[in-house]
Motif scaffolding. Structure first.
Motif, mmCIF file in Angstrom:
data_model
loop_
_atom_site.group_PDB
_atom_site.id
_atom_site.type_symbol
_atom_site.label_atom_id
_atom_site.label_comp_id
_atom_site.label_asym_id
_atom_site.label_seq_id
_atom_site.Cartn_x
_atom_site.Cartn_y
_atom_site.Cartn_z
ATOM 1 N N UNK A 111 62.033 -24.526 55.162
ATOM 2 C CA UNK A 111 62.808 -23.276 55.109
ATOM 3 C C UNK A 111 62.023 -22.106 54.536
ATOM 4 N N UNK A 112 61.097 -22.388 53.615
ATOM 5 C CA UNK A 112 60.307 -21.316 52.990
ATOM 6 C C UNK A 112 59.165 -20.841 53.885
ATOM 7 N N UNK A 113 59.048 -21.418 55.084
ATOM 8 C CA UNK A 113 57.886 -21.146 55.936
ATOM 9 C C UNK A 113 58.258 -20.449 57.253
ATOM 10 N N UNK A 114 59.217 -19.544 57.186
ATOM 11 C CA UNK A 114 59.665 -18.896 58.422
ATOM 12 C C UNK A 114 58.682 -17.850 58.931
ATOM 13 N N UNK A 115 57.753 -17.435 58.080
ATOM 14 C CA UNK A 115 56.723 -16.483 58.503
ATOM 15 C C UNK A 115 55.497 -16.667 57.613
ATOM 16 N N UNK A 116 54.452 -15.894 57.905
ATOM 17 C CA UNK A 116 53.232 -15.947 57.103
ATOM 18 C C UNK A 116 53.504 -15.522 55.661
ATOM 19 N N UNK A 117 52.957 -16.290 54.717
ATOM 20 C CA UNK A 117 53.088 -15.964 53.288
ATOM 21 C C UNK A 117 51.731 -16.154 52.614
ATOM 22 N N UNK A 118 50.937 -15.098 52.580
ATOM 23 C CA UNK A 118 49.627 -15.179 51.933
ATOM 24 C C UNK A 118 49.808 -15.252 50.416
ATOM 25 N N UNK A 119 49.261 -16.320 49.811
ATOM 26 C CA UNK A 119 49.471 -16.517 48.372
ATOM 27 C C UNK A 119 48.185 -16.474 47.564
ATOM 28 N N UNK A 120 47.041 -16.329 48.233
ATOM 29 C CA UNK A 120 45.757 -16.371 47.529
ATOM 30 C C UNK A 120 44.720 -15.684 48.391
ATOM 31 N N UNK A 121 43.860 -14.869 47.769
ATOM 32 C CA UNK A 121 42.747 -14.238 48.473
ATOM 33 C C UNK A 121 41.635 -13.995 47.464
#
Length: 343
Positions: free
Chosen positions: A137-147
């Motif tokens: 459910x938390x993955x409905x779109x791109x979620x960049x968490x680190x760069x």
């Protein structure tokens, strides 16, 4: 030097007012004298440059972005702010060699690169946007968490929403050119990555899966190969857990990850030159929802911010066994998220 200073980034949903600073005594392992040093809305992450600039996540009305501040002044003095419509970044990384700053935007699914100007302010150079989704459910779109940087100065981006780790070549001016893309198992929900001392291996933490994977890093092309995976929580834990931060001791022998839900720090021992990991300890953080954590400069202690209980826990670290023992648990920092030692 036994007294250091540490910054805490926070949410400001309840009582917090922004970024706090405290003194830390590395002999006793005690934090003291918390004070507000920069007022901001939800400054959940910050990064320090060697020029003592602090690059801080900030929200201003409908705008989100990065504020640049002079960390040598109290309160911090704002140098400039790069704000655009939408949500705030989840992560900020500093590239000292090229004098760049990278911001990973969780809700936007983007990475922005900025050039650090002579006065410490930022000028945008490139924006990259990812597309995709995952099964949870938390993955409905791109979620960049680190760069942030690889050991050989590429940029590595972790996308929780698409179950991907993307590697970029970066120009001197901050242009991002995709070099490689690694896919985790579906629903892994990768959040943060850290590298072994020699750059041969990477440790990828799955927030949604509560798993830690060992990857082989291939410097020739920036690609990764999966080697093994271990759980950050006991097999009989059925309630919700979200893994958050990952830290590696300088000698590369031990890895520490935080568990939000199980409310522990998981300690892993590495073997086979870093290619294998084994869970050796889960220790309670004496609070709820541990977020970021940091070693003191001597790596004798680990300082952990607990968001939901407004407290910071300090653990003594045994350099031989890697195991932790509680030293302090009632130091108040409201809604703590980020932990960053200044010296």
């Amino acid at each position: 030097m036994s007294v250091h200073h540490v910054l805490f980034g926070t949410y400001t949903k309840k009582t917090s007012k922004g970024v706090y600073e405290a003194a830390f005594d590395s002999e006793t392992g005690q934090l003291s004298n918390a004070k507000l040093v920069y007022e901001a809305t939800n400054p959940t992450y910050l990064a320090l440059s060697k020029a003592n600039r602090a690059y801080i996540v900030d929200k201003r009305g409908d705008l989100g972005g990065v504020a640049a501040t002079d960390n040598s002044k109290r309160p911090m003095a704002e140098i400039g702010a790069n704000m655009t419509e939408g949500s705030t970044p989840a992560y900020i990384g500093v590239d000292e060699n090229r004098q760049l700053v990278f911001a990973g935007y969780y809700h936007r699914g983007t990475v922005e690169s900025y050039k650090i100007l002579d006065n410490g302010s930022l000028e945008i150079r490139d924006t990259w946007k990812n597309e995709g989704s995952g099964p949870r459910p938390e993955q409905q779109s791109s979620h960049v968490h680190f760069a942030n940087l690889t050991p050989d100065n590429r940029l590595v981006v972790v996308d929780l929403g698409t179950d991907e780790v993307i590697t970029f070549d970066v120009t001197e001016d901050g242009q991002l050119n995709e070099a490689a893309r690694f896919e985790t198992t579906a629903g892994f929900g990768p959040r943060h990555i850290r590298f072994s001392k020699d750059g041969e291996y990477a440790y990828l933490l799955g927030e949604l899966s509560s798993l830690l994977s060992v990857l082989k890093y291939n410097a020739e092309d920036g690609s990764f190969d999966h080697l093994m995976t271990a759980s950050t929580i006991p097999s009989d834990w059925d309630d919700h857990n979200g893994a958050a931060a990952i830290r590696i001791s300088k000698d590369g022998r031990f890895i520490y990850t935080s568990n939000r839900g199980h409310d522990t720090i998981a300690v892993f021992k590495t073997s086979n030159l870093g290619a294998e990991i084994e869970l050796i300890q889960n220790i309670s953080i004496e609070g709820s929802f541990p977020r970021d954590m940091a070693f003191d400069p001597e790596e004798k202690h680990l300082v952990v911010a607990n968001q939901n209980t407004d407290n910071v826990s300090v653990f003594a670290r045994d350099a031989e066994s890697g195991e932790l023992s509680l030293v302090q648990k009632d130091f108040v920092i409201p809604e703590g998220v980020r932990v960053a030692f200044e010296d």
